[in-house]
Design an enzyme around this catalytic site. Structure first.
Site, mmCIF file in Angstrom:
data_model
loop_
_atom_site.group_PDB
_atom_site.id
_atom_site.type_symbol
_atom_site.label_atom_id
_atom_site.label_comp_id
_atom_site.label_asym_id
_atom_site.label_seq_id
_atom_site.Cartn_x
_atom_site.Cartn_y
_atom_site.Cartn_z
ATOM 1 N N SER A 143 -6.731 5.600 1.991
ATOM 2 C CA SER A 143 -8.149 5.718 1.907
ATOM 3 C C SER A 143 -8.816 6.097 3.000
ATOM 4 C CB SER A 143 -8.884 4.336 1.532
ATOM 5 O OG SER A 143 -10.278 4.067 1.618
ATOM 6 N N TYR A 156 -8.550 -5.164 2.115
ATOM 7 C CA TYR A 156 -8.548 -3.712 1.823
ATOM 8 C C TYR A 156 -8.088 -2.929 3.005
ATOM 9 C CZ TYR A 156 -9.555 0.642 -1.132
ATOM 10 O OH TYR A 156 -9.226 2.114 -1.569
HETATM 11 P P1 NAD Z 1 -8.668 2.352 -11.108
HETATM 12 O O1 NAD Z 1 -9.158 0.919 -11.176
HETATM 13 O O2 NAD Z 1 -9.151 3.398 -11.863
HETATM 14 O O3 NAD Z 1 -7.036 2.558 -11.338
HETATM 15 C C1 NAD Z 1 -6.095 1.442 -10.693
HETATM 16 C C2 NAD Z 1 -5.148 1.309 -11.829
HETATM 17 O O4 NAD Z 1 -4.066 0.360 -10.948
HETATM 18 C C3 NAD Z 1 -5.373 0.576 -12.964
HETATM 19 O O5 NAD Z 1 -4.833 1.386 -14.124
HETATM 20 C C4 NAD Z 1 -4.660 -0.825 -12.755
HETATM 21 O O6 NAD Z 1 -4.434 -1.454 -14.310
HETATM 22 C C5 NAD Z 1 -3.504 -0.494 -11.872
HETATM 23 N N1 NAD Z 1 -2.922 -1.516 -11.415
HETATM 24 C C6 NAD Z 1 -3.701 -2.720 -10.878
HETATM 25 N N2 NAD Z 1 -2.936 -3.713 -10.365
HETATM 26 C C7 NAD Z 1 -1.568 -3.050 -10.430
HETATM 27 C C8 NAD Z 1 -0.509 -3.747 -10.448
HETATM 28 N N3 NAD Z 1 -0.007 -4.923 -9.852
HETATM 29 N N4 NAD Z 1 0.784 -3.097 -10.930
HETATM 30 C C9 NAD Z 1 0.629 -1.937 -11.498
HETATM 31 N N5 NAD Z 1 -0.708 -1.383 -11.499
HETATM 32 C C10 NAD Z 1 -1.696 -1.913 -11.264
HETATM 33 O O7 NAD Z 1 -8.675 2.658 -9.521
HETATM 34 P P2 NAD Z 1 -8.644 4.103 -8.671
HETATM 35 O O8 NAD Z 1 -10.066 4.158 -8.017
HETATM 36 O O9 NAD Z 1 -8.128 5.094 -9.482
HETATM 37 O O10 NAD Z 1 -7.837 3.639 -7.541
HETATM 38 C C11 NAD Z 1 -6.388 4.016 -7.420
HETATM 39 C C12 NAD Z 1 -6.029 3.993 -5.984
HETATM 40 O O11 NAD Z 1 -6.938 4.806 -5.154
HETATM 41 C C13 NAD Z 1 -6.033 2.838 -5.324
HETATM 42 O O12 NAD Z 1 -5.124 2.495 -4.539
HETATM 43 C C14 NAD Z 1 -7.415 2.695 -4.480
HETATM 44 O O13 NAD Z 1 -7.436 1.821 -3.406
HETATM 45 C C15 NAD Z 1 -7.397 4.188 -3.923
HETATM 46 N N6 NAD Z 1 -8.671 4.415 -3.706
HETATM 47 C C16 NAD Z 1 -9.613 4.610 -4.452
HETATM 48 C C17 NAD Z 1 -10.878 5.150 -3.842
HETATM 49 C C18 NAD Z 1 -11.896 5.212 -4.883
HETATM 50 O O14 NAD Z 1 -13.254 5.451 -4.334
HETATM 51 N N7 NAD Z 1 -11.940 4.913 -6.193
HETATM 52 C C19 NAD Z 1 -10.940 5.725 -2.786
HETATM 53 C C20 NAD Z 1 -9.832 5.628 -1.910
HETATM 54 C C21 NAD Z 1 -8.750 5.145 -2.357
#
Ligand code: NAD
Length: 261
Positions: A143, A156
């Site tokens: 991130s 985080y």
């Molecule tokens: P999201 O909530 O849409 O998807 C996350 C997925 O992870 C979900 O399907 C959930 O069921 C799964 N998950 C959660 N805990 C789990 C576990 N213990 N084992 C297996 N699966 C699990 O979130 P997103 O925004 O797509 O985030 C995905 C990644 O991107 C994360 O690592 C997040 O930190 C990172 N990220 C997101 C953003 C943002 O702005 N959305 C920005 C930077 C980084």
């Protein structure tokens, strides 16, 4: 459309958001994709979508914090599609609170999903990648918070910084086995993870939700624009396709200029 034909990819947290788009893009390039998620029903839906588009995919129930579940899930995917070539360690959640009020149990949950999950899935994938030095690519979903701090996000930010260290050690250890590693670092992307935290941040910071979006989430971008799941997935595909270790151990920031290195 066949740059990744013959490759087996695993994407964790791929039932939703960024991981789902990465899985779709890897499959579109010909990879067979294991959709690994806590949410098996959601994972299976993504796999079905890929199959309807003519690709190869399977949904697998996996809690990335459980060594047994990770090993079992990876073995299942490899049994179906062949040894793992690409791992995208993407599963993640967000829990916001100031350090003085942050519950230790929440801190441990965050480290378990983001850091333990990255380690466990990497170890399980390396079993395949190191065999005969066949190699592979491991991509961690970092991130901008792998490089920047924000208030209310101690667990985080600490976890996302840790992924840089893991990726760099893997770049060094993995090179002799033809394994490369990277961290992809998105800015804010409109997924359920972000939608959930907007009202929480508004309440904790005493702002409206619109103010949180404009000033907290997008205030430092060059154009006031959210990063998209497509932006992130395209970056991941590029790194998977890149042929040599000229690129390894790197962090790629995809954030509309929020953070520049
Ligand atoms: P999201 O909530 O849409 O998807 C996350 C997925 O992870 C979900 O399907 C959930 O069921 C799964 N998950 C959660 N805990 C789990 C576990 N213990 N084992 C297996 N699966 C699990 O979130 P997103 O925004 O797509 O985030 C995905 C990644 O991107 C994360 O690592 C997040 O930190 C990172 N990220 C997101 C953003 C943002 O702005 N959305 C920005 C930077 C980084």
């Amino acid at each position: 459309m066949t740059t990744l034909m013959g490759k087996t990819a695993v994407v964790t947290g791929a039932a939703s958001g960024i991981g789902k788009e990465i899985a779709l893009r890897l499959a579109a390039q010909g990879a067979a994709v294991g959709i690994a998620d806590l949410n098996l029903e959601g994972a299976q839906k993504v796999a079905d979508q890929i199959q309807q588009l003519g690709g190869r995919a399977m949904g697998v129930a996996m809690d990335v914090t459980s060594e047994a579940a990770v090993n079992h899930g990876m073995d299942k995917i490899a049994a179906q599609f062949g040894p793992i070539d690409i791992l995208v360690s993407n599963a993640g959640i967000q829990i916001v609170s100031s350090i003085d009020t942050y519950e230790f149990s929440d801190w441990k949950t965050m480290q378990a999903i983001h850091v333990d999950g990255a380690f466990l899935t990497t170890k399980a994938a390396l079993k395949h990648m190191y065999a005969g030095d066949r190699g592979g690519v491991v991509i961690y979903m970092g991130s901008v918070h792998s490089h920047e701090a924000s208030m209310l996000k101690c667990a985080y930010v600490a976890a996302k910084h840790a992924l840089l260290g893991l990726a760099r050690v893997l770049a060094k250890e993995g090179a002799q086995h033809n394994v490369r590693s990277h961290v992809v670092c998105p800015g804010f992307v409109r997924t359920p993870l972000v939608d959930k935290q907007i009202p929480q941040q508004a309440a904790k910071l005493g702002m409206t939700e619109e103010e949180v979006v404009k000033h907290v989430l997008l205030g430092d971008t060059v154009d006031g624009t959210f990063t998209t799941v497509e932006d992130v997935a395209q970056t991941v595909v590029f790194l998977c396709e890149f042929p040599t270790a000229a690129l390894t151990g790197q962090s790629f920031i995809v954030s509309h200029g929020w953070h520049m290195q």
